[in-house]
Scaffold this motif. Structure first.
Motif, PDB file in Angstrom:
ATOM      1  N   LEU A 115      49.755  -8.765  -7.235  1.00 32.94           N
ATOM      2  CA  LEU A 115      51.087  -8.478  -6.693  1.00 32.94           C
ATOM      3  C   LEU A 115      52.063  -8.109  -7.812  1.00 32.94           C
ATOM      4  O   LEU A 115      52.859  -7.170  -7.665  1.00 32.94           O
ATOM      5  CB  LEU A 115      51.611  -9.700  -5.927  1.00 32.94           C
ATOM      6  CG  LEU A 115      50.970  -9.955  -4.571  1.00 32.94           C
ATOM      7  CD1 LEU A 115      51.561 -11.193  -3.914  1.00 32.94           C
ATOM      8  CD2 LEU A 115      51.182  -8.750  -3.665  1.00 32.94           C
ATOM      9  N   ILE A 116      51.993  -8.844  -8.932  1.00 29.03           N
ATOM     10  CA  ILE A 116      52.864  -8.525 -10.067  1.00 29.03           C
ATOM     11  C   ILE A 116      52.539  -7.134 -10.597  1.00 29.03           C
ATOM     12  O   ILE A 116      53.434  -6.366 -10.952  1.00 29.03           O
ATOM     13  CB  ILE A 116      52.719  -9.598 -11.172  1.00 29.03           C
ATOM     14  CG1 ILE A 116      53.256 -10.934 -10.674  1.00 29.03           C
ATOM     15  CG2 ILE A 116      53.476  -9.185 -12.411  1.00 29.03           C
ATOM     16  CD1 ILE A 116      53.044 -12.063 -11.640  1.00 29.03           C
ATOM     17  N   LEU A 117      51.237  -6.796 -10.619  1.00 32.22           N
ATOM     18  CA  LEU A 117      50.837  -5.445 -11.037  1.00 32.22           C
ATOM     19  C   LEU A 117      51.482  -4.395 -10.137  1.00 32.22           C
ATOM     20  O   LEU A 117      52.016  -3.378 -10.605  1.00 32.22           O
ATOM     21  CB  LEU A 117      49.322  -5.303 -10.971  1.00 32.22           C
ATOM     22  CG  LEU A 117      48.503  -5.635 -12.198  1.00 32.22           C
ATOM     23  CD1 LEU A 117      47.050  -5.299 -11.933  1.00 32.22           C
ATOM     24  CD2 LEU A 117      48.984  -4.851 -13.388  1.00 32.22           C
ATOM     25  N   GLY A 118      51.438  -4.644  -8.824  1.00 30.97           N
ATOM     26  CA  GLY A 118      52.046  -3.703  -7.885  1.00 30.97           C
ATOM     27  C   GLY A 118      53.529  -3.556  -8.127  1.00 30.97           C
ATOM     28  O   GLY A 118      54.067  -2.436  -8.107  1.00 30.97           O
ATOM     29  N   HIS A 119      54.194  -4.690  -8.401  1.00 26.89           N
ATOM     30  CA  HIS A 119      55.628  -4.636  -8.667  1.00 26.89           C
ATOM     31  C   HIS A 119      55.920  -3.867  -9.947  1.00 26.89           C
ATOM     32  O   HIS A 119      56.896  -3.105 -10.020  1.00 26.89           O
ATOM     33  CB  HIS A 119      56.200  -6.052  -8.750  1.00 26.89           C
ATOM     34  CG  HIS A 119      57.678  -6.084  -8.962  1.00 26.89           C
ATOM     35  ND1 HIS A 119      58.240  -6.365 -10.181  1.00 26.89           N
ATOM     36  CD2 HIS A 119      58.691  -5.826  -8.112  1.00 26.89           C
ATOM     37  CE1 HIS A 119      59.556  -6.301 -10.066  1.00 26.89           C
ATOM     38  NE2 HIS A 119      59.867  -5.983  -8.824  1.00 26.89           N
ATOM     39  N   VAL A 166      58.736  -4.071 -17.674  1.00 26.15           N
ATOM     40  CA  VAL A 166      57.447  -3.665 -17.108  1.00 26.15           C
ATOM     41  C   VAL A 166      56.308  -4.118 -18.012  1.00 26.15           C
ATOM     42  O   VAL A 166      55.287  -4.638 -17.536  1.00 26.15           O
ATOM     43  CB  VAL A 166      57.412  -2.144 -16.899  1.00 26.15           C
ATOM     44  CG1 VAL A 166      56.002  -1.683 -16.599  1.00 26.15           C
ATOM     45  CG2 VAL A 166      58.329  -1.747 -15.773  1.00 26.15           C
ATOM     46  N   VAL A 167      56.490  -3.961 -19.325  1.00 34.85           N
ATOM     47  CA  VAL A 167      55.444  -4.382 -20.256  1.00 34.85           C
ATOM     48  C   VAL A 167      55.208  -5.887 -20.148  1.00 34.85           C
ATOM     49  O   VAL A 167      54.056  -6.355 -20.109  1.00 34.85           O
ATOM     50  CB  VAL A 167      55.825  -3.993 -21.700  1.00 34.85           C
ATOM     51  CG1 VAL A 167      54.832  -4.578 -22.683  1.00 34.85           C
ATOM     52  CG2 VAL A 167      55.890  -2.489 -21.848  1.00 34.85           C
ATOM     53  N   LEU A 168      56.309  -6.643 -20.042  1.00 37.70           N
ATOM     54  CA  LEU A 168      56.161  -8.097 -19.909  1.00 37.70           C
ATOM     55  C   LEU A 168      55.458  -8.457 -18.610  1.00 37.70           C
ATOM     56  O   LEU A 168      54.577  -9.323 -18.585  1.00 37.70           O
ATOM     57  CB  LEU A 168      57.544  -8.761 -19.966  1.00 37.70           C
ATOM     58  CG  LEU A 168      58.168  -8.844 -21.352  1.00 37.70           C
ATOM     59  CD1 LEU A 168      59.532  -9.495 -21.294  1.00 37.70           C
ATOM     60  CD2 LEU A 168      57.259  -9.629 -22.287  1.00 37.70           C
ATOM     61  N   GLU A 169      55.828  -7.767 -17.529  1.00 34.09           N
ATOM     62  CA  GLU A 169      55.183  -8.029 -16.244  1.00 34.09           C
ATOM     63  C   GLU A 169      53.688  -7.728 -16.315  1.00 34.09           C
ATOM     64  O   GLU A 169      52.861  -8.491 -15.797  1.00 34.09           O
ATOM     65  CB  GLU A 169      55.816  -7.165 -15.152  1.00 34.09           C
ATOM     66  CG  GLU A 169      56.961  -7.834 -14.433  1.00 34.09           C
ATOM     67  CD  GLU A 169      57.498  -6.985 -13.308  1.00 34.09           C
ATOM     68  OE1 GLU A 169      56.785  -6.056 -12.887  1.00 34.09           O
ATOM     69  OE2 GLU A 169      58.625  -7.238 -12.876  1.00 34.09           O
ATOM     70  N   LEU A 170      53.361  -6.617 -16.966  1.00 33.93           N
ATOM     71  CA  LEU A 170      51.945  -6.247 -17.079  1.00 33.93           C
ATOM     72  C   LEU A 170      51.174  -7.294 -17.866  1.00 33.93           C
ATOM     73  O   LEU A 170      50.051  -7.656 -17.501  1.00 33.93           O
ATOM     74  CB  LEU A 170      51.808  -4.885 -17.754  1.00 33.93           C
ATOM     75  CG  LEU A 170      52.202  -3.682 -16.915  1.00 33.93           C
ATOM     76  CD1 LEU A 170      52.088  -2.424 -17.738  1.00 33.93           C
ATOM     77  CD2 LEU A 170      51.320  -3.591 -15.693  1.00 33.93           C
ATOM     78  N   LEU A 171      51.802  -7.789 -18.941  1.00 36.28           N
ATOM     79  CA  LEU A 171      51.139  -8.808 -19.763  1.00 36.28           C
ATOM     80  C   LEU A 171      50.886 -10.072 -18.940  1.00 36.28           C
ATOM     81  O   LEU A 171      49.780 -10.643 -18.959  1.00 36.28           O
ATOM     82  CB  LEU A 171      52.026  -9.118 -20.970  1.00 36.28           C
ATOM     83  CG  LEU A 171      51.328  -9.670 -22.207  1.00 36.28           C
ATOM     84  CD1 LEU A 171      50.386  -8.631 -22.770  1.00 36.28           C
ATOM     85  CD2 LEU A 171      52.357 -10.062 -23.259  1.00 36.28           C
ATOM     86  N   LEU A 172      51.910 -10.477 -18.181  1.00 40.95           N
ATOM     87  CA  LEU A 172      51.791 -11.667 -17.348  1.00 40.95           C
ATOM     88  C   LEU A 172      50.685 -11.484 -16.300  1.00 40.95           C
ATOM     89  O   LEU A 172      49.816 -12.349 -16.122  1.00 40.95           O
ATOM     90  CB  LEU A 172      53.132 -11.922 -16.657  1.00 40.95           C
ATOM     91  CG  LEU A 172      53.329 -13.283 -16.004  1.00 40.95           C
ATOM     92  CD1 LEU A 172      53.398 -14.350 -17.085  1.00 40.95           C
ATOM     93  CD2 LEU A 172      54.594 -13.293 -15.175  1.00 40.95           C
ATOM     94  N   ALA A 173      50.720 -10.319 -15.625  1.00 40.74           N
ATOM     95  CA  ALA A 173      49.720 -10.046 -14.596  1.00 40.74           C
ATOM     96  C   ALA A 173      48.324 -10.026 -15.204  1.00 40.74           C
ATOM     97  O   ALA A 173      47.358 -10.526 -14.613  1.00 40.74           O
ATOM     98  CB  ALA A 173      50.016  -8.720 -13.919  1.00 40.74           C
TER      99      ALA A 173
END
Lengths: 120, 106
Positions: free
Chosen positions: B13-17, B43-50
């Motif tokens: 879901l985070i990836l989709g966001h 976006v980079v932080l979100e991708l890392l988290l996901a």
């Protein structure tokens, strides 16, 4: 498990050379391999989506794939509690198996995500 | 299993966001007539988290490794079968071989 270990134990007295044949549970090894393939396929799909969103093109994406697979390998080794030999018969199982199949999934999802995010 | 699966779903879901945020960012750049040089920081932080969540899911969902060595703890046979009462230890070979003169160890 049965066939291989039995033949090993019966020939134990007759010759020393057959003692070197490793005995292990084939069923458990197969189950472990299934887990490896599962993890690698999932990680290559996720890695493909991440590479697509980040907008990698060309060689950078493939380097990213190598990076993802290396991280996955380290994770799998950590999952095996760093004693690979008690869960697999060789290091190549944990390091290389599922690499090429994962690459196909990676490229598919990489181009898919890149097209959705950056082209459309 | 359940927790790992939930974490994996959350990661996807985070990836989709993150993908949606990047699409919006591209739209913003198009309005401002600038070139895309790289995704924004969040976006980079979100991708890392996901990505971390998905690693966790990928390692925990498929199940545990099973030991393959015959002498490891889990593979050792420690329990006897349930039908011990029906096991037969006497058979005709004992009689016939002792008649011939061969002695069997008991």
């Amino acid at each position: 498990m049965a066939g291989r270990s039995d033949s090993g134990s019966s020939e134990k007295k007759s010759s020393e050379a057959t003692n070197d044949v490793p005995t292990f549970s084939a069923e458990n090894l197969q189950s472990n391999m299934k887990i490896i393939y599962y993890s690698r396929t999932f990680m290559s799909i996720i890695g493909g989506v991440v590479a697509g969103i980040l907008g990698f093109t060309g060689l950078t994406g493939f380097i990213f794939y190598f990076l993802v697979m290396a991280i996955t390998s380290v994770g799998l080794i950590a999952k095996a509690k760093f004693s690979v030999n008690s869960y697999f018969d060789s290091w190549n199982r944990i390091l290389l198996d599922g690499f090429m199949g994962g690459l196909m999934s990676f490229v598919l999802f990489w181009t898919f995500a890149y097209d959705i995010v950056h082209i459309f | 299993m359940g927790l790992g699966f939930a974490v994996g779903v959350l990661g996807v879901l985070i990836l989709g966001h993150a993908a949606y945020s990047t699409i919006q960012y591209r739209g913003l750049l198009k309005i401002m007539e600038e070139e895309f040089s790289g995704p924004p920081m969040n976006v980079v932080l979100e991708l890392l988290l996901a990505f971390l969540f998905c690693i966790w899911a990928a390692l925990s969902v498929p199940g545990k490794f099973l030991p393959i060595n015959p002498d490891s703890e889990e593979n050792r046979i420690v329990s006897l079968p349930d039908n011990l009462d029906f096991m037969i230890f006497n058979h005709r070979a004992k009689v016939s071989l002792s008649e011939i003169g061969l002695k069997l160890k008991h």
